[in-house]
Structures are given as structure tokens and as C-alpha cells.
Write a protein that holds these residues in place. Sequence first.
Motif, PDB file in Angstrom:
ATOM      1  N   UNK A 242       0.836  -1.211   0.000  1.00  0.00           N
ATOM      2  CA  UNK A 242       0.000   0.000   0.000  1.00  0.00           C
ATOM      3  C   UNK A 242       0.866   1.255   0.000  1.00  0.00           C
ATOM      4  N   UNK A 243       1.941   1.239   0.793  1.00  0.00           N
ATOM      5  CA  UNK A 243       2.832   2.393   0.878  1.00  0.00           C
ATOM      6  C   UNK A 243       3.514   2.662  -0.465  1.00  0.00           C
ATOM      7  N   UNK A 249       2.012   6.721  -6.935  1.00  0.00           N
ATOM      8  CA  UNK A 249       0.885   7.506  -7.449  1.00  0.00           C
ATOM      9  C   UNK A 249       1.130   8.996  -7.230  1.00  0.00           C
ATOM     10  N   UNK A 250       1.657   9.341  -6.067  1.00  0.00           N
ATOM     11  CA  UNK A 250       1.900  10.752  -5.738  1.00  0.00           C
ATOM     12  C   UNK A 250       2.965  11.355  -6.652  1.00  0.00           C
ATOM     13  N   UNK A 251       4.064  10.615  -6.874  1.00  0.00           N
ATOM     14  CA  UNK A 251       5.155  11.166  -7.689  1.00  0.00           C
ATOM     15  C   UNK A 251       4.960  10.885  -9.179  1.00  0.00           C
TER      16      UNK A 251
END
Length: 337
Positions: A242-243, A249-251
Amino acid sequence: MKHLDKKINAFLKLGKYLRKKQIDSKLHSLILKTQNNNRWFIYKNSLNALKIWGDSLRKENILKWSSKYNLAYKNNKKIGIIMAGNIPMVGFHDLMCLLFSNHIGIIKTSSSDPFLIPFLYNKLVEFEPELAERVIFKKKIDFVDAIIATGNNISIKNINEKFHSYPSILRGTRSSIAILNGKESEEDLKLLSNDILTYFGFGCRSITKIYVPYKYDFTLLKKILKEKSEAITLIEYLNNFKKIKAINEIIKNNFHVAGKLIIIESKNINAEISSINYEHYSSIDLINKEIESRINSIQCIVGNVNKVNFLKFGEAQKPNLWDYADNIDTVEFLLSL
């Protein structure tokens, strides 16, 4: 040489013991104890490592491995062995090399894997009493003539600082890679999924990066990795998954999701647990140059390539007795002391 025959017979008996369809209650209890001590060492993985050793310890393998060395008696020296604990039983090969070389071992097992190797050594002594008092298991190593250590780059740096004047084999972080050409069969990719996920991605022989041609179709590979990874229920792995997914996804990295495994576009060879990296290539020649430039960071290379140093799919986690970590012959080192 009678002493060599006795050692060979002891290891043959150990192999037969480990190949039993039904393991005995004591070994069963130790596997459970290992799992309780280190949640990453699930029962299935410890059993798998023991069965691989059982299959390795056959007469033809031991004779092929041992016949290249002069294993006559010589002066005993004290050898410190600091074992890794990233996958079950990873230090057993060093123990075997030590016992065949006639030295005395001062062994520090990993806190992640402290039970199985001492148990198997005691089994060997049960099969051949002359092996008794050849090994001492300790929590700290001092007063040795040479050192063999395996760990991550930070721990190896610390060990090197302490034992820098000693003859040594020091093994740091390495990773393994696979080279795909897009023509792999479904069976090839299923075997590759074992090379990637057998120990959750831990261990220097686990595939952490794949090289694929431009316009490679990930569909079948993702399907197979999804089927394989969906069986994973270990909470530590799932939290990591998950991490890693959230970070990428963020970067806004390019990545694929295959069940509970992330396939990330990256030039890095190392990968976080629950992920592997991929990189496109335009020619095998360029890949060969890439391998040469990173040879000291690579343990295994898997693929359908007709080259001596390439393994077939599914073989990465099943080393032969003569497959030495970092390509450093441990027995030759021990015999040179």
C-alpha cells in the motif's frame, strides 16, 4: 579418505532426512518457532528452503562439488561466520564449506533465523559424531583467524572496520535481474514469478528488476504475477504494498499493478519489498554493457539467453552446491588459510 567419506555420508543422511514427505515433530516445532520469531519467515518458506537443501544433498551433487578440492586434513583455524537472516537457511552453505574444510567455526546466526541451522548441525553430529565440537554458536565473534560475513552494505562496512586486518569474505547487498524478449511462454513466466516472489523478494537471488523490449506487452506477465501475489496475506507485506503504491501515485511514476505487486519503471536494480523494477531495452548488446557496468551489484541473471552465466526461469532460488555467493569460492578461501 575415510574422514571425507564420513562427512559425505553425514550430509547424505541429512539430505534424506530433509526429503521425507512428513517432517518430524521437532523440526515442525522449530519451523513454527522460527515463524513466531520472524513473521517474514512463514512456515511455507522455511519448509521450502529445507526441501531445496534436501534435494541438493544428493550423492551426485556432493561428489561433483567436493571432488575439485584437496580436502585432506590440515591445521585447524578458527573461522568466524556471521550469517545473514534475509531468507531461511541462507547461512547453511557456509557451514557446509567449513565442515568439509576441517576448520573450527565460531558462528553468529542472525537473530531472524537462530534455530534451524544449529538444529541441522546437531543432526549432522548425530549422523557423524566426529563432527562434534567443530562449531560453536555465539552471539559475538572475537579471537578468530579469518571471517566470513554476509549482510547489507551498512553492516558489512561495520564488520570490515572491526576485522579489516583479517583474511575475509565480506558479502554486501546484491540483486538479481531477468531479461525478457517478449517470446516467453506462460510456463516461463510462472517460473519467473517464483524467482520474484518465493521469499517476498528478500534475498540476493530474488529477481528485483526485469528488462523488457520496447512495446513489451505486460498483459500475460501481470496476469501471472497477480495470481501468484494474491495468495500473500502477510500484513507486513501488504502494508508495504500500500505504501509503495501510494508513493508512486503521488510522484506519478510509470508503474503497473499486478495483484499485490507493483512493477515500476526505474533504472535501479534494487527494489522495495512488494515491488520490482522494469526498464526497456533496444538491443541485447546494450543490456550486456549494462550488466558489465553493474556486475558487482548483480547475483543472478535469468532469461532464455544461451550464455553460460544465465539461469533458466525458475532456477534463481535453487542454487547448486557449486554456485557461490558473489562468485567467491568459499572452500578455496578456507583451504588457502
